[in-house]
Design a protein around this motif. Structure first.
Motif, mmCIF file in Angstrom:
data_model
loop_
_atom_site.group_PDB
_atom_site.id
_atom_site.type_symbol
_atom_site.label_atom_id
_atom_site.label_comp_id
_atom_site.label_asym_id
_atom_site.label_seq_id
_atom_site.Cartn_x
_atom_site.Cartn_y
_atom_site.Cartn_z
ATOM 1 N N LEU A 65 0.585 -0.751 0.394
ATOM 2 C CA LEU A 65 0.083 -0.388 0.103
ATOM 3 C C LEU A 65 0.896 1.345 0.063
ATOM 4 O O LEU A 65 0.260 2.683 0.273
ATOM 5 C CB LEU A 65 -0.977 0.298 1.034
ATOM 6 C CG LEU A 65 -1.842 -1.370 1.285
ATOM 7 C CD1 LEU A 65 -2.892 -1.094 2.827
ATOM 8 C CD2 LEU A 65 -2.989 -1.088 0.263
ATOM 9 N N THR A 66 2.406 0.983 -0.138
ATOM 10 C CA THR A 66 3.745 2.400 -0.182
ATOM 11 C C THR A 66 3.966 2.646 -1.491
ATOM 12 O O THR A 66 5.046 3.658 -1.102
ATOM 13 C CB THR A 66 3.736 1.843 1.363
ATOM 14 O OG1 THR A 66 4.843 0.516 0.624
ATOM 15 C CG2 THR A 66 2.847 2.252 2.159
ATOM 16 N N CYS A 67 4.223 1.626 -2.401
ATOM 17 C CA CYS A 67 4.656 1.476 -3.866
ATOM 18 C C CYS A 67 4.096 1.395 -4.940
ATOM 19 O O CYS A 67 3.775 0.032 -5.155
ATOM 20 C CB CYS A 67 6.138 0.323 -3.154
ATOM 21 S SG CYS A 67 7.100 0.127 -4.528
ATOM 22 N N ALA A 68 4.369 2.326 -5.659
ATOM 23 C CA ALA A 68 3.946 2.112 -6.698
ATOM 24 C C ALA A 68 2.626 2.302 -7.184
ATOM 25 O O ALA A 68 2.078 3.142 -6.051
ATOM 26 C CB ALA A 68 4.607 1.070 -7.745
ATOM 27 N N LEU A 83 0.742 4.929 -4.672
ATOM 28 C CA LEU A 83 0.222 4.463 -3.554
ATOM 29 C C LEU A 83 1.198 5.840 -2.707
ATOM 30 O O LEU A 83 2.620 6.447 -2.837
ATOM 31 C CB LEU A 83 0.596 3.444 -3.135
ATOM 32 C CG LEU A 83 -0.461 2.614 -3.521
ATOM 33 C CD1 LEU A 83 0.661 0.849 -3.741
ATOM 34 C CD2 LEU A 83 -1.526 2.467 -2.917
ATOM 35 N N PRO A 84 0.751 6.102 -1.211
ATOM 36 C CA PRO A 84 1.542 7.446 -0.708
ATOM 37 C C PRO A 84 2.166 6.600 -0.035
ATOM 38 O O PRO A 84 2.907 5.635 -0.113
ATOM 39 C CB PRO A 84 0.233 7.201 0.516
ATOM 40 C CG PRO A 84 -0.389 6.015 0.341
ATOM 41 C CD PRO A 84 -0.722 5.667 -0.471
ATOM 42 N N LYS A 85 3.683 7.137 0.200
ATOM 43 C CA LYS A 85 4.431 7.005 1.446
ATOM 44 C C LYS A 85 3.909 6.054 2.921
ATOM 45 O O LYS A 85 2.687 6.968 3.305
ATOM 46 C CB LYS A 85 5.583 7.877 1.854
ATOM 47 C CG LYS A 85 6.044 8.428 0.369
ATOM 48 C CD LYS A 85 7.510 9.311 1.174
ATOM 49 C CE LYS A 85 7.988 10.106 -0.126
ATOM 50 N NZ LYS A 85 8.537 9.137 -1.202
ATOM 51 N N LEU A 86 5.136 6.156 3.906
ATOM 52 C CA LEU A 86 3.974 5.744 5.045
ATOM 53 C C LEU A 86 3.869 6.222 5.788
ATOM 54 O O LEU A 86 2.752 5.969 6.699
ATOM 55 C CB LEU A 86 5.105 4.415 5.733
ATOM 56 C CG LEU A 86 5.360 3.651 6.925
ATOM 57 C CD1 LEU A 86 3.934 2.263 6.390
ATOM 58 C CD2 LEU A 86 6.276 3.116 6.943
ATOM 59 N N GLY A 87 4.694 6.795 5.732
ATOM 60 C CA GLY A 87 4.359 8.130 6.986
ATOM 61 C C GLY A 87 2.704 8.994 6.493
ATOM 62 O O GLY A 87 2.216 9.787 7.279
ATOM 63 N N GLU A 88 2.651 9.176 5.348
ATOM 64 C CA GLU A 88 1.022 9.927 4.322
ATOM 65 C C GLU A 88 0.089 8.343 5.227
ATOM 66 O O GLU A 88 -1.246 9.006 5.107
ATOM 67 C CB GLU A 88 1.183 9.889 3.506
ATOM 68 C CG GLU A 88 2.395 10.850 3.472
ATOM 69 C CD GLU A 88 2.635 11.524 1.914
ATOM 70 O OE1 GLU A 88 2.058 10.903 1.044
ATOM 71 O OE2 GLU A 88 3.262 12.608 1.593
ATOM 72 N N LEU A 89 0.254 7.704 4.304
ATOM 73 C CA LEU A 89 -0.859 5.898 4.737
ATOM 74 C C LEU A 89 -1.034 6.124 6.206
ATOM 75 O O LEU A 89 -2.521 5.777 6.454
ATOM 76 C CB LEU A 89 0.168 4.927 3.733
ATOM 77 C CG LEU A 89 -0.936 3.783 4.850
ATOM 78 C CD1 LEU A 89 -2.327 4.130 3.374
ATOM 79 C CD2 LEU A 89 -0.641 2.616 3.986
#
Length: 276
Positions: A65-68, A83-89
């Protein structure tokens, strides 16, 4: 008595180079599991090669849920198409019902893609950057597994371990403790739904190319749990990896160490077996 542990390579299908590395290590019996990123365009054509290791290794979904790009539009979670970066997800999944609804659908799409191209259910599910343990995502993953698969047939990675074991290994202690905290209660929640989990986890790395990965790998097997799982991130570097992921320089180093790795006396690489 010899005890087995799962040695799992993350990120299959992220890029061609990463996938080739993992396939080589599986063929040499230096891994006993790998998780596939089924939203990546490499998955459909690589799944057939991976399926050759069914029965020899655990083949699972590496929920991404965080890559491409996701497999379908996610206007709240991925408005740009990526997909968003982890800190945004993490905060988005916690505060937004629309985001959680999109995540539920994407979990099903990625599981569908695994089944479509491998021809069967995954042996396990885990998360890229451990997203499966996050508030707002954890329940969706647990519910999907309970809804889709018979009890006990698919296991879920628990990326936590005891504070004492984490400190005894001495590698990426802060990262391991943070993820263990986020995963608090995961095993119990999974058990209530009939979903097995590993018992004992290691493999957290600072991804520093100056470190001795052979020494770190040995440390990952200090104080193993009763159903221990070690994650790793081998790979051959290609242009796509350089553009896509921050973990680049250490992947070939891990690959090289794993090609000659032999577990210490009393341990062996094996498939998952639920702890009694």
């Amino acid at each position: 008595m010899t005890r087995s542990f799962v040695l799992c390579a993350d990120d299959f299908a992220m890029t061609e180079g990463v996938s080739r590395s993992i396939l080589e290590l599986l063929a040499a019996s230096k891994l006993s599991a790998t998780g596939a990123m089924t939203n990546r365009p490499h998955w459909p054509h690589l799944a057939g090669e991976l399926s050759a290791f069914s029965g020899q290794a655990d083949l699972g979904l590496h929920l991404n849920l965080t890559c491409a790009a996701p497999l379908a539009a996610m206007p709240t979670v991925a408005p740009s198409g990526n997909l968003p970066k982890l800190g945004e997800l993490a905060p988005l999944a916690l505060r937004s019902g629309a985001a959680r609804s999109e995540i539920v659908s994407e979990i099903d799409r990625q599981l569908d893609a695994f089944e479509q191209h491998l021809g069967r259910a995954p042996d396990f599910v885990d998360g890229h950057q451990h997203v499966h343990v996050l508030p707002g995502i954890r329940r969706a993953v647990l519910d999907a597994l309970a809804r889709r698969y018979p009890a006990g047939s698919v296991y879920l990675r628990d990326p936590s371990d005891s504070i004492a074991a984490i400190r005894a290994r001495g590698v990426a202690i802060g990262k391991a403790l943070i993820v263990a905290g986020l995963a608090t209660g995961l095993r119990q929640a999974a058990a209530r739904r009939g979903i097995p989990t590993n018992r004992g986890f290691s493999g957290f790395s600072p991804f520093d190319a100056g470190r001795d990965f052979a020494a770190d790998l040995a440390a990952f097997l200090v104080r193993p749990g009763p159903a221990h799982l070690v994650m790793c991130h081998p790979g051959h570097v290609d242009d796509e990896l350089v553009a896509l992921d921050p973990v680049v320089a250490t992947r070939p180093l891990e690959h090289g160490v794993l090609t000659t790795f032999e577990p210490p006396q009393g341990l062996r690489i094996g498939r998952f077996e639920a702890a009694a």
